[in-house]
Motif scaffolding. Structure first.
Motif, PDB file in Angstrom:
ATOM      1  N   TYR A 177      38.160  24.617  15.709  1.00  9.58           N
ATOM      2  CA  TYR A 177      38.635  23.465  15.094  1.00  9.58           C
ATOM      3  C   TYR A 177      37.951  23.158  13.594  1.00  9.58           C
ATOM      4  CZ  TYR A 177      34.449  21.384  16.911  1.00  9.58           C
ATOM      5  OH  TYR A 177      33.071  20.975  17.073  1.00  9.58           O
TER       6      TYR A 177
ATOM      7  N   ARG B  39      30.714  21.861  15.354  1.00  7.54           N
ATOM      8  CA  ARG B  39      30.519  23.318  15.316  1.00  7.54           C
ATOM      9  C   ARG B  39      29.993  23.367  14.003  1.00  7.54           C
ATOM     10  NH1 ARG B  39      35.157  25.923  12.572  1.00  7.54           N
ATOM     11  NH2 ARG B  39      34.709  28.073  13.475  1.00  7.54           N
ATOM     12  N   ASP B  40      30.684  22.713  12.809  1.00  7.08           N
ATOM     13  CA  ASP B  40      30.034  23.029  11.670  1.00  7.08           C
ATOM     14  C   ASP B  40      28.737  22.299  11.682  1.00  7.08           C
ATOM     15  OD1 ASP B  40      32.548  23.427  10.930  1.00  7.08           O
ATOM     16  OD2 ASP B  40      33.201  21.665  10.072  1.00  7.08           O
TER      17      ASP B  40
ATOM     18  N   MET C 219      22.784  24.022  10.882  1.00  5.10           N
ATOM     19  CA  MET C 219      21.508  23.914  11.326  1.00  5.10           C
ATOM     20  C   MET C 219      21.009  25.256  11.798  1.00  5.10           C
ATOM     21  SD  MET C 219      21.096  20.275  13.218  1.00  5.10           S
ATOM     22  CE  MET C 219      22.777  20.205  14.169  1.00  5.10           C
ATOM     23  N   ALA C 220      21.875  26.207  12.224  1.00  7.91           N
ATOM     24  CA  ALA C 220      21.652  27.418  12.532  1.00  7.91           C
ATOM     25  C   ALA C 220      21.350  28.108  11.150  1.00  7.91           C
ATOM     26  CB  ALA C 220      22.684  28.224  13.170  1.00  7.91           C
TER      27      ALA C 220
ATOM     28  N   ILE D 219      28.116  33.705  11.114  1.00  7.26           N
ATOM     29  CA  ILE D 219      28.217  32.385  10.568  1.00  7.26           C
ATOM     30  C   ILE D 219      28.590  32.861   9.071  1.00  7.26           C
ATOM     31  CG2 ILE D 219      27.255  30.021   9.795  1.00  7.26           C
ATOM     32  CD1 ILE D 219      28.056  30.310  12.801  1.00  7.26           C
TER      33      ILE D 219
ATOM     34  N   LEU E 182      17.112  24.085  17.340  1.00  8.11           N
ATOM     35  CA  LEU E 182      18.312  23.831  18.187  1.00  8.11           C
ATOM     36  C   LEU E 182      18.133  24.041  19.695  1.00  8.11           C
ATOM     37  CD1 LEU E 182      21.411  25.436  16.517  1.00  8.11           C
ATOM     38  CD2 LEU E 182      20.418  23.245  16.056  1.00  8.11           C
TER      39      LEU E 182
ATOM     40  N   PHE F  49      17.659  29.974  16.708  1.00  9.34           N
ATOM     41  CA  PHE F  49      17.619  28.892  16.229  1.00  9.34           C
ATOM     42  C   PHE F  49      16.733  27.995  16.769  1.00  9.34           C
ATOM     43  CE2 PHE F  49      21.913  30.753  16.068  1.00  9.34           C
ATOM     44  CZ  PHE F  49      21.916  31.479  14.776  1.00  9.34           C
TER      45      PHE F  49
ATOM     46  N   ARG G  25      26.386  22.495  13.660  1.00  6.38           N
ATOM     47  CA  ARG G  25      25.484  23.371  14.552  1.00  6.38           C
ATOM     48  C   ARG G  25      25.267  24.694  13.697  1.00  6.38           C
ATOM     49  NH1 ARG G  25      28.432  22.186  19.564  1.00  6.38           N
ATOM     50  NH2 ARG G  25      30.043  23.837  18.815  1.00  6.38           N
ATOM     51  N   ALA G  26      26.410  25.123  12.841  1.00  3.78           N
ATOM     52  CA  ALA G  26      26.510  26.409  12.004  1.00  3.78           C
ATOM     53  C   ALA G  26      25.435  25.832  10.855  1.00  3.78           C
ATOM     54  CB  ALA G  26      27.721  26.495  11.354  1.00  3.78           C
TER      55      ALA G  26
ATOM     56  N   TYR H  39      29.091  27.348   4.669  1.00  4.01           N
ATOM     57  CA  TYR H  39      28.516  26.159   5.404  1.00  4.01           C
ATOM     58  C   TYR H  39      27.573  25.519   4.652  1.00  4.01           C
ATOM     59  CZ  TYR H  39      31.644  26.748   9.263  1.00  4.01           C
ATOM     60  OH  TYR H  39      32.629  26.804   9.973  1.00  4.01           O
TER      61      TYR H  39
END
Ligand SMILES: Nc1ncnc2c1ncn2[C@@H]1O[C@H](COP(=O)(O)OP(=O)(O)OP(=O)(O)O)[C@@H](O)[C@H]1O
Ligand SMILES: [Mg+2]
Lengths: 252, 350
Positions: free
Chosen positions: A109, B206-207, B212-213, B226, A93, A90, B209-210, B231
């Protein structure tokens, strides 16, 4: 029971049988090699195992569970992680966030907890950060944690892909030419790391590799592919002595 | 400590200071009425630009119909306010108008996303473009009202018959009128701050990051476990919802909403895209700055009629250079590093 058992797997692209009648069994904890000349179908086997392609025929079982035809994300949840021959990080990132994506399923979460910074967010993000840092340390990448993944040197990118894969807590790890583009020194280091992570994370490893130093150095068993078909299968020593294999590699 | 606060909340503080400055100048009578009238639109365009950047820069899907989601939010929020004008107190009603506008825009985003976002490729651009045009044209042609007999809906003026005591909500091309003017610069700034808070916190979870991944490498994201479609839907729906909030500000800033095609057409969506590109794709705060400058600029230069578009074009080019030219980026990076060492040294000495 074998960790991975593949039964008569086949797929073809426009009439070309990229993989034909492919079977293999990998025991838990094994370090298994998949080798063969260019275009033999090795990466295609990985793509079949990880749900990128749907097999025309055959069954794939992971730890006894039939995973044939599942979508890639479900296969990841079932316990297979992989790296890619042409590195797929990625890129936008940071190094550590790449690993954190791998921890996505382990720390679930909710969206609201994340946006509102509820206690579950803080607690789990802390754990995610700790875990990701640990993983980076194993691959000696913790010094570059905030760098953009795209800005890592090539060898480090390969290592980061492995770290991200391990973050998903796989049972089976697939490595597609992990030593490609590395010099002999880096390759030796990589071999040690692969051995180490197998112990540390209780992994079963299947790897594709052209580097014979690495293959003969760490793989206990091999399957050789040629033109989509299995040429030989067995203990590394025996397979590498097989005249058919030698012929396929050196040419007639 | 101070540095992390500055890094995290610096931009919020800048916005609050800007609000304070404008409010003080306004109260002192130092702003022209023309300028004051630009402040609310400036906030809703900034909000809409952030919404679009979430879709284009963070999710990585091109949408050229975000004005359509604004339009949905504008109409549904306005209709809610008209219906409850007599029964609810102003503050609560306006708050609920936001809830309604956001919910409808999110619903449309969700419904469009279901078929489109599971496809691989740039289908979203085409579909959102069509959606934006359709929604605007439909809302321009529709007659909607309620009276003792119930709800009346028609596409034809001649068949649209209401009892005398009925309440007309949408009157074809004449649009919606009588919406309470609840929008203010202060409310706009609050919604903008909430939007930034939401998007930044989403990205830093975490959402985010998912999401953007998926943008960076869909195949690797799937292989990492993912759930891509989920997402994408999440990000797109939130993006549409935020655009809806911008629409609610829009419709409550005018008593009569006519000529909507001027505000919600293809050009409006492209203008939002210009804000996003010039502010930096994926740079959320950049979208706010770009939207504010580029919205105010041509309006403020109305006096310089002849040179207006020329200056606008030059500013566009300059912003593009500042944000995208590698040489300038490199210099900016060096300047930042320089300032950082200077600041830390100053901090140590102090
Ligand atoms: N998606 C696809 N569409 C068409 N042909 C494909 C596709 N994927 C693989 N192939 C073909 O299948 C054959 C096997 O390719 P594969 O990538 O599996 O080889 P490989 O053993 O990994 O080779 P290398 O050592 O070069 O990586 C090749 O002939 C390739 O062109
Ligand atoms: Mg390959």
């Amino acid at each position: 029971m074998a960790m991975l058992s593949v039964d008569h797997l086949s797929i073809s692209f426009g009439g070309l049988a990229a993989v034909y009648n492919f079977s293999m069994e990998i025991e838990k904890g094994a370090l298994y090699g998949l080798i063969g000349p260019n275009g033999a179908g090795k990466t295609t086997v990985f793509n079949l195992l990880t749900g990128v392609y749907q097999p025309k025929e055959g069954i794939i079982r992971l730890d006894g569970q039939d995973i044939t035809g599942l979508p890639p994300a479900r296969i990841s949840h079932a316990g297979i992680a992989r790296t890619f021959q042409n590195i797929r990080l990625f890129q936008g990132l940071s190094v550590i966030d790449n690993v954190k994506v791998g921890l996505h399923e382990s720390f679930p979460y909710g969206t609201l907890a994340g946006v509102l910074r509820l206690p579950s967010y803080r607690k789990q993000e802390k754990a995610i950060d700790d875990r990701a840092t640990e993983l980076l340390k194993i691959f000696d990448l913790d010094g570059q944690r905030d760098l953009l993944a795209a800005n890592l040197p090539y060898g480090a990118q390969r290592k980061l892909e492995i770290a991200r894969a391990i973050a998903t807590k796989p049972k089976l790890l697939l490595l597609d030419e992990p030593a490609a583009g590395m010099n002999p020194g880096e390759t030796t280091e990589l071999m040690n790391t692969i051995r180490l992570i197998r112990e540390e994370f209780d992994l079963t490893i299947l790897l594709i590799e052209h580097d014979m130093q690495l293959v003969s150095g760490i793989c206990e068993e091999l399957t050789v592919l040629n033109f989509g078909r299995m040429l030989a299968q067995g203990r590394t020593k025996d397979v590498l002595k097989d005249p058919e294999v030698i012929r396929a590699y050196l040419g007639e | 400590m101070l540095k992390t606060i500055g890094k995290k909340y610096g931009f919020y503080i800048v916005i609050v200071l800007f609000w304070l400055l404008m409010t003080l100048l306004g109260n002192a009578g130092m702003l022209t009425s023309h300028f004051s009238s630009l402040l609310v639109p400036m906030t809703y365009y900034a909000i809409a630009a952030v919404a679009l950047n979430l879709c284009v820069g963070i999710l990585g899907e091109l949408s050229i119909g975000h004005a359509g989601f604004m339009c949905i939010g504008a109409f549904s929020g306005a209709i809610f306010s008209l219906l409850t004008k007599e029964v609810l107190p102003g503050g609560l009603r306006f708050f609920l108008a936001f809830v309604v506008g956001i919910a409808f825009a999110a619903l449309f985003g969700f419904l469009i996303g279901i078929p489109v976002l599971r496809l691989k490729g740039d289908y979203l651009a085409i579909v959102t473009l069509a959606f934006g045009e359709i929604i605007k044209n439909v809302l321009q042609a529709v007659y909607l009202g309620v009276d003792a007999q119930g709800v009346h809906l028609s596409l034809d003026m001649t068949t649209f018959r209401m009892e005398p005591d009925g309440l007309t909500l949408i009157k074809g091309a004449q649009g919606v009128s009588g919406t309470p003017r609840n929008s203010s610069f202060t409310v706009g700034i609050i919604v903008l701050l909430l939007t930034l808070f939401l998007v930044h916190h989403l990205m830093d979870s975490r959402d985010g990051r998912a999401i953007m991944a998926i943008r960076d490498n869909r195949i690797a994201a799937e292989a990492t476990g993912i759930h891509v479609t989920r997402y994408k839907m999440l990000a797109f729906t939130i993006s549409a919802a935020i655009a809806g909030a911008a629409g609610v500000l829009f419709s409550h800033n005018v008593t009569t909403m006519t000529n909507i095609s001027n505000y919600f057409n293809y050009n409006a969506s492209i203008m939002l895209l210009v804000y996003v590109v010039l502010g930096g794709i994926g740079n959320i705060n950049g979208s706010v700055i770009a939207a504010m400058i580029l919205y105010l600029l041509p309006e403020l230069m109305r006096g310089l009629n002849r040179y207006r578009m020329l200056i606008y074009a030059i500013v566009l080019i300059l912003m593009m250079l500042v944000n995208w030219a590698p040489g300038v980026q490199e210099r900016r990076r060096r300047l930042k590093a320089f300032l950082k060492t200077r600041l830390t040294r100053a901090g140590k000495e102090a």
